[in-house]
Design a protein around this motif. Structure first.
Motif, short mmCIF file in Angstrom:
data_model
loop_
_atom_site.label_atom_id
_atom_site.label_comp_id
_atom_site.label_asym_id
_atom_site.label_seq_id
_atom_site.Cartn_x
_atom_site.Cartn_y
_atom_site.Cartn_z
N LEU A 20 43.15 32.25 13.50
CA LEU A 20 44.34 31.50 13.10
C LEU A 20 44.43 31.35 11.58
CD1 LEU A 20 44.53 28.72 15.85
CD2 LEU A 20 45.93 30.78 15.63
N SER A 21 43.30 31.38 10.89
CA SER A 21 43.35 31.32 9.43
C SER A 21 43.94 32.59 8.85
CB SER A 21 41.95 31.09 8.86
OG SER A 21 41.12 32.23 9.02
N ARG A 22 43.78 33.70 9.57
CA ARG A 22 44.31 34.98 9.11
C ARG A 22 45.75 35.20 9.57
NH1 ARG A 22 38.89 38.44 10.77
NH2 ARG A 22 37.55 37.71 9.04
N PRO A 24 48.37 32.64 10.78
CA PRO A 24 48.61 31.21 11.05
C PRO A 24 49.96 30.88 11.70
CG PRO A 24 49.02 31.70 8.74
CD PRO A 24 48.49 32.97 9.35
N HIS A 25 50.82 31.87 11.91
CA HIS A 25 52.15 31.57 12.43
C HIS A 25 52.35 32.16 13.83
CE1 HIS A 25 52.71 31.38 7.96
NE2 HIS A 25 53.18 30.20 8.34
N CYS A 26 53.14 31.47 14.63
CA CYS A 26 53.44 31.91 15.99
C CYS A 26 54.19 33.23 15.96
CB CYS A 26 54.26 30.84 16.71
SG CYS A 26 54.74 31.29 18.40
N GLU A 27 53.72 34.22 16.73
CA GLU A 27 54.31 35.55 16.73
C GLU A 27 55.08 35.86 18.00
OE1 GLU A 27 51.23 38.35 15.82
OE2 GLU A 27 50.68 37.35 13.94
N PHE A 28 55.35 34.83 18.80
CA PHE A 28 56.13 35.06 20.01
C PHE A 28 57.55 35.44 19.61
CE2 PHE A 28 58.48 34.11 23.88
CZ PHE A 28 57.63 34.60 24.85
N VAL A 29 58.05 36.55 20.17
CA VAL A 29 59.36 37.07 19.77
C VAL A 29 60.41 36.72 20.81
CG1 VAL A 29 60.68 39.15 19.24
CG2 VAL A 29 58.31 38.95 18.47
N VAL A 30 61.51 36.13 20.34
CA VAL A 30 62.65 35.80 21.19
C VAL A 30 63.90 36.29 20.48
CG1 VAL A 30 63.99 33.98 22.30
CG2 VAL A 30 61.50 33.78 22.16
N VAL A 42 45.37 30.57 20.45
CA VAL A 42 45.13 32.00 20.49
C VAL A 42 45.24 32.43 21.95
CG1 VAL A 42 43.51 33.87 20.07
CG2 VAL A 42 43.68 31.98 18.43
N ASP A 43 46.28 33.18 22.23
CA ASP A 43 46.57 33.57 23.61
C ASP A 43 46.04 34.98 23.88
OD1 ASP A 43 48.00 33.19 26.19
OD2 ASP A 43 49.18 34.89 25.46
N HIS A 44 45.57 35.22 25.11
CA HIS A 44 45.20 36.57 25.53
C HIS A 44 46.46 37.24 26.08
CE1 HIS A 44 41.18 34.72 25.41
NE2 HIS A 44 40.77 35.95 25.17
N TRP A 61 44.56 39.44 21.23
CA TRP A 61 44.86 38.05 20.90
C TRP A 61 46.22 37.95 20.22
CZ3 TRP A 61 39.63 36.49 18.15
CH2 TRP A 61 38.58 36.61 19.07
N MET A 62 46.87 36.82 20.43
CA MET A 62 48.17 36.59 19.80
C MET A 62 48.29 35.11 19.44
SD MET A 62 51.93 37.23 21.44
CE MET A 62 53.43 37.01 20.49
N PRO A 63 48.64 34.79 18.18
CA PRO A 63 48.79 33.39 17.80
C PRO A 63 50.11 32.81 18.31
CG PRO A 63 49.27 34.82 15.94
CD PRO A 63 48.84 35.71 17.05
N LEU A 64 50.03 31.65 18.95
CA LEU A 64 51.22 30.99 19.49
C LEU A 64 51.22 29.52 19.11
CD1 LEU A 64 51.33 32.36 23.17
CD2 LEU A 64 52.64 33.19 21.21
N CYS A 65 52.41 28.96 18.98
CA CYS A 65 52.51 27.51 18.87
C CYS A 65 52.47 26.94 20.29
CB CYS A 65 53.81 27.11 18.16
SG CYS A 65 55.33 27.49 19.08
N ALA A 66 52.26 25.66 20.40
CA ALA A 66 52.12 25.03 21.71
C ALA A 66 53.39 25.19 22.54
CB ALA A 66 51.76 23.56 21.55
N HIS A 67 54.55 25.09 21.88
CA HIS A 67 55.82 25.17 22.61
C HIS A 67 55.99 26.54 23.24
CE1 HIS A 67 60.02 24.62 23.64
NE2 HIS A 67 60.30 25.74 22.98
#
Length: 243
Positions: A20-22, A24-30, A42-44, A61-67
């Motif tokens: 997450l330090s590398r 740090p932003h949510c990469e979920f695409v909508v 960090v989601d699988h 791995w994919m960085p996501l916000c909680a929402h």
């Protein structure tokens, strides 16, 4: 089973923090845009289901916000097989460090031949069919029941590696991508350009029927070629490059 027993221990906590330090932003695409909010999870991308190699593969791995993790991603999972969707159009693909040429078209269009003509030894070629055939050869008398899934996982691993590729000059990525929106999604994910081989259906069928390597699969491939053309919005030129 408690999370700690599934591998989410202190070692995971450290790896998660580093990741997450590398990124740090949510990469979920909508709707074609990444969320961009601060990532806390960090989601699988492909569920590991206890597979430790897949669990620790940072390319999965994919960085996501909680929402996005709790609502958007889970709502997608409820509509069907998340793993199947993730394999076909994977999350977590970052723009490639090297130029990418995305070669699209129906079965029999000549995608592999195009790449053979235009690539050089320092280029990386990512072709699902080649990967699947290699895995089938390695399996020998012990065929892998989930060969398609394993081939897609390997293809996606290679696609994720492009973001940090220092070994190759370019990448040629071969994918059918019948839907124009899928082609645009691949272009946006990888940052590449598209070469669309819109070979006429009649010629695709002729090539499929005359290719001994496709023996026993002719009807399936012809149906796929017909389906590809049915999804095109308008007649396309025999060869077109999309910016």
């Amino acid at each position: 089973m408690p999370a700690r027993e599934r591998g989410y221990d202190s070692r995971w906590d450290k790896a998660r923090a580093t990741f997450l330090s590398r990124r740090p932003h949510c990469e979920f695409v909508v709707d074609g845009k990444a969320c961009g909010k601060p990532a806390t999870i960090v989601d699988h991308v492909v569920p590991h289901r206890g597979d430790q190699e897949l669990f620790w593969d940072s390319g999965n791995w994919m960085p996501l916000c909680a929402h996005c993790h709790s609502s958007r991603k889970q709502s997608l999972e409820h509509r069907g097989s998340a793993a199947a969707r993730a394999r076909a159009m994977p999350f977590g693909i970052r723009p490639s460090r090297i130029p990418v040429i995305i070669v699209c078209g129906p079965p029999g269009a000549g995608k592999a031949a195009y790449v053979e003509i235009h690539s050089n030894p320092r280029d990386l070629v990512i072709d699902f069919d080649v990967i699947r055939d290699r895995l089938a050869s390695q399996a020998g008398r012990n065929p892998v029941t989930s060969l398609t899934a394993k081939a897609l996982d390997e293809r996606n691993r290679l696609l994720r590696s492009l973001a940090d590729d220092h070994l190759h000059d370019r990448c040629f990525f071969i994918v059918s991508a019948a839907d124009p929106e899928d082609r645009e999604t691949w272009r946006r994910k990888l940052g590449g350009r598209i070469v669309l081989l819109a070979t006429p259906l009649e010629e695709c069928i002729r090539r499929i029927q005359s290719d001994p390597r496709r023996y026993g699969k002719e009807n399936q491939l012809i149906d796929l070629a017909r389906a590809w053309w049915e999804r095109q919005p308008a007649p396309a030129q025999p060869l077109r490059q999309e910016a």
